[in-house]
Scaffold this motif. Structure first.
Motif, PDB file in Angstrom:
ATOM      1  N   TYR A  92       0.838  -1.205   0.000  1.00 42.40           N
ATOM      2  CA  TYR A  92       0.000   0.000   0.000  1.00 42.40           C
ATOM      3  C   TYR A  92       0.865   1.245   0.000  1.00 42.40           C
ATOM      4  O   TYR A  92       1.982   1.237   0.521  1.00 42.40           O
ATOM      5  N   LEU A  93       0.367   2.294  -0.599  1.00 36.43           N
ATOM      6  CA  LEU A  93       0.984   3.614  -0.463  1.00 36.43           C
ATOM      7  C   LEU A  93      -0.097   4.661  -0.638  1.00 36.43           C
ATOM      8  O   LEU A  93      -1.018   4.477  -1.429  1.00 36.43           O
ATOM      9  N   LEU A  94       0.028   5.708   0.153  1.00 38.34           N
ATOM     10  CA  LEU A  94      -0.985   6.768   0.158  1.00 38.34           C
ATOM     11  C   LEU A  94      -0.324   8.113  -0.078  1.00 38.34           C
ATOM     12  O   LEU A  94       0.842   8.320   0.291  1.00 38.34           O
ATOM     13  N   LYS A  95      -1.091   9.039  -0.645  1.00 36.08           N
ATOM     14  CA  LYS A  95      -0.622  10.421  -0.801  1.00 36.08           C
ATOM     15  C   LYS A  95      -0.318  10.981   0.577  1.00 36.08           C
ATOM     16  O   LYS A  95      -1.020  10.677   1.549  1.00 36.08           O
ATOM     17  N   ARG A  96       0.659  11.866   0.654  1.00 33.55           N
ATOM     18  CA  ARG A  96       1.076  12.395   1.948  1.00 33.55           C
ATOM     19  C   ARG A  96      -0.083  13.063   2.703  1.00 33.55           C
ATOM     20  O   ARG A  96      -0.191  12.969   3.916  1.00 33.55           O
ATOM     21  N   SER A  97      -0.960  13.736   1.957  1.00 32.04           N
ATOM     22  CA  SER A  97      -2.092  14.439   2.599  1.00 32.04           C
ATOM     23  C   SER A  97      -3.069  13.463   3.264  1.00 32.04           C
ATOM     24  O   SER A  97      -3.905  13.879   4.059  1.00 32.04           O
ATOM     25  N   ALA A  98      -2.942  12.178   2.960  1.00 33.63           N
ATOM     26  CA  ALA A  98      -3.877  11.195   3.536  1.00 33.63           C
ATOM     27  C   ALA A  98      -3.251  10.405   4.687  1.00 33.63           C
ATOM     28  O   ALA A  98      -3.881   9.522   5.259  1.00 33.63           O
ATOM     29  N   TRP A  99      -2.021  10.718   5.038  1.00 30.72           N
ATOM     30  CA  TRP A  99      -1.335   9.975   6.105  1.00 30.72           C
ATOM     31  C   TRP A  99      -1.889  10.359   7.482  1.00 30.72           C
ATOM     32  O   TRP A  99      -2.383  11.482   7.667  1.00 30.72           O
ATOM     33  N   GLY A 100      -1.711   9.451   8.417  1.00 27.55           N
ATOM     34  CA  GLY A 100      -2.007   9.750   9.824  1.00 27.55           C
ATOM     35  C   GLY A 100      -3.478   9.797  10.177  1.00 27.55           C
ATOM     36  O   GLY A 100      -3.860  10.336  11.210  1.00 27.55           O
ATOM     37  N   LYS A 101      -4.323   9.209   9.332  1.00 20.75           N
ATOM     38  CA  LYS A 101      -5.767   9.213   9.602  1.00 20.75           C
ATOM     39  C   LYS A 101      -6.319   7.802   9.796  1.00 20.75           C
ATOM     40  O   LYS A 101      -7.524   7.603   9.853  1.00 20.75           O
ATOM     41  N   GLY A 102      -5.400   6.845   9.832  1.00 19.07           N
ATOM     42  CA  GLY A 102      -5.848   5.461   9.999  1.00 19.07           C
ATOM     43  C   GLY A 102      -6.305   4.815   8.697  1.00 19.07           C
ATOM     44  O   GLY A 102      -6.821   3.690   8.694  1.00 19.07           O
ATOM     45  N   TYR A 103      -6.124   5.495   7.581  1.00 25.00           N
ATOM     46  CA  TYR A 103      -6.608   4.941   6.302  1.00 25.00           C
ATOM     47  C   TYR A 103      -5.887   3.645   5.924  1.00 25.00           C
ATOM     48  O   TYR A 103      -6.520   2.687   5.466  1.00 25.00           O
ATOM     49  N   ALA A 104      -4.549   3.609   6.080  1.00 29.56           N
ATOM     50  CA  ALA A 104      -3.810   2.414   5.658  1.00 29.56           C
ATOM     51  C   ALA A 104      -4.254   1.199   6.466  1.00 29.56           C
ATOM     52  O   ALA A 104      -4.426   0.101   5.919  1.00 29.56           O
ATOM     53  N   THR A 105      -4.465   1.385   7.753  1.00 26.60           N
ATOM     54  CA  THR A 105      -4.916   0.272   8.594  1.00 26.60           C
ATOM     55  C   THR A 105      -6.301  -0.184   8.136  1.00 26.60           C
ATOM     56  O   THR A 105      -6.572  -1.392   8.034  1.00 26.60           O
ATOM     57  N   GLU A 106      -7.167   0.787   7.832  1.00 28.51           N
ATOM     58  CA  GLU A 106      -8.536   0.459   7.386  1.00 28.51           C
ATOM     59  C   GLU A 106      -8.501  -0.326   6.062  1.00 28.51           C
ATOM     60  O   GLU A 106      -9.198  -1.331   5.907  1.00 28.51           O
ATOM     61  N   VAL A 107      -7.655   0.121   5.150  1.00 36.81           N
ATOM     62  CA  VAL A 107      -7.542  -0.533   3.835  1.00 36.81           C
ATOM     63  C   VAL A 107      -6.934  -1.934   3.979  1.00 36.81           C
ATOM     64  O   VAL A 107      -7.449  -2.910   3.416  1.00 36.81           O
ATOM     65  N   ALA A 108      -5.847  -2.037   4.732  1.00 35.61           N
ATOM     66  CA  ALA A 108      -5.157  -3.331   4.869  1.00 35.61           C
ATOM     67  C   ALA A 108      -6.068  -4.363   5.527  1.00 35.61           C
ATOM     68  O   ALA A 108      -6.115  -5.527   5.114  1.00 35.61           O
ATOM     69  N   THR A 109      -6.812  -3.939   6.525  1.00 32.06           N
ATOM     70  CA  THR A 109      -7.730  -4.851   7.227  1.00 32.06           C
ATOM     71  C   THR A 109      -8.791  -5.377   6.250  1.00 32.06           C
ATOM     72  O   THR A 109      -9.075  -6.582   6.210  1.00 32.06           O
ATOM     73  N   ALA A 110      -9.367  -4.465   5.458  1.00 27.43           N
ATOM     74  CA  ALA A 110     -10.402  -4.872   4.498  1.00 27.43           C
ATOM     75  C   ALA A 110      -9.817  -5.788   3.421  1.00 27.43           C
ATOM     76  O   ALA A 110     -10.449  -6.768   3.015  1.00 27.43           O
TER      77      ALA A 110
END
Ligand code: COA
Length: 169
Positions: A92-110
């Motif tokens: 996974y990789l996210l745009k910097r503006s989307a970091w630190g909001k728990g998005y990666a954890t939410e995506v990886a879990t799903a």
């Protein structure tokens, strides 16, 4: 193909994602711990997108585009077969503006739930540069088990694995 989480939507990649890919891979901070290191040109980003689309067609699964519910592209995430061992790797990789909001954890879990429902794989793996703390935290929060440190192209990577039984229990 589409996966929905509480705040995000994952959809299959297409060439319409080229502008988003070019922007994502042009940021050196985002690429710091990736093989793309200092970032990719638009042409190289297009090649990567093409590889992901070909993988999806060949294996029936691959990387997805990740967007907010309003359609804003925030990154890409999903699975690729790691040629070295033939195992399926979560990334996974996210745009910097989307970091630190728990998005990666939410995506990886799903994604982990989805891959074991959509395929009969026995396990999946993931690896992050040893010092990529954010990525390692994501893997740990999704319940993946640390296995070992291995050198990949002379860089130490922390390896993780998750078995089907472990994921679905
Ligand atoms: C790795 C990445 C996807 C994490 O995305 P994210 O949405 O910010 O992650 P989350 O918000 O789900 O955070 C997961 C955990 O990591 C922590 N974290 C996030 N960024 C961190 C940082 N720079 N340093 C230390 N911890 C960090 C969070 O606080 C959270 O832990 P907590 O719940 O204990 O507070 C994002 O930083 C990224 O795209 N990095 C560049 C690409 C990359 O390295 N991908 C992984 C390759 S293996």
């Amino acid at each position: 193909m589409m996966i929905e989480t509480e705040r995000l939507i994952l959809h299959s990649l297409s060439f319409a994602d080229l502008d988003n890919f070019a922007a994502l891979y042009s940021d050196p901070e985002v690429n710091r711990y990736l093989s793309s290191k200092n970032g990719l040109t638009r042409e190289q980003s297009g090649d990567r997108l093409k590889q992901f689309i070909i993988h999806q067609e060949a294996h029936g699964y691959g990387r997805f585009a990740v967007s907010l519910r309003d359609g804003t592209f925030v990154g890409n995430a999903g699975f690729l077969v790691w040629e070295e061992t033939g195992e399926t790797e979560l990334g996974y990789l996210l745009k910097r503006s989307a970091w630190g909001k728990g998005y990666a954890t939410e995506v990886a879990t799903a994604l982990i739930k989805w891959i074991f429902e959509a395929t009969n794989l026995s396990h999946v793996i993931a690896f992050a540069e040893e010092e990529n703390v954010a990525s390692r935290k994501v893997l740990e929060k999704t319940g993946m088990t640390f296995t070992d440190i291995r050198l990949v192209k002379e860089i130490p990577f922390a390896f993780y694995a998750l078995a089907r039984d472990q994921a679905l229990s």
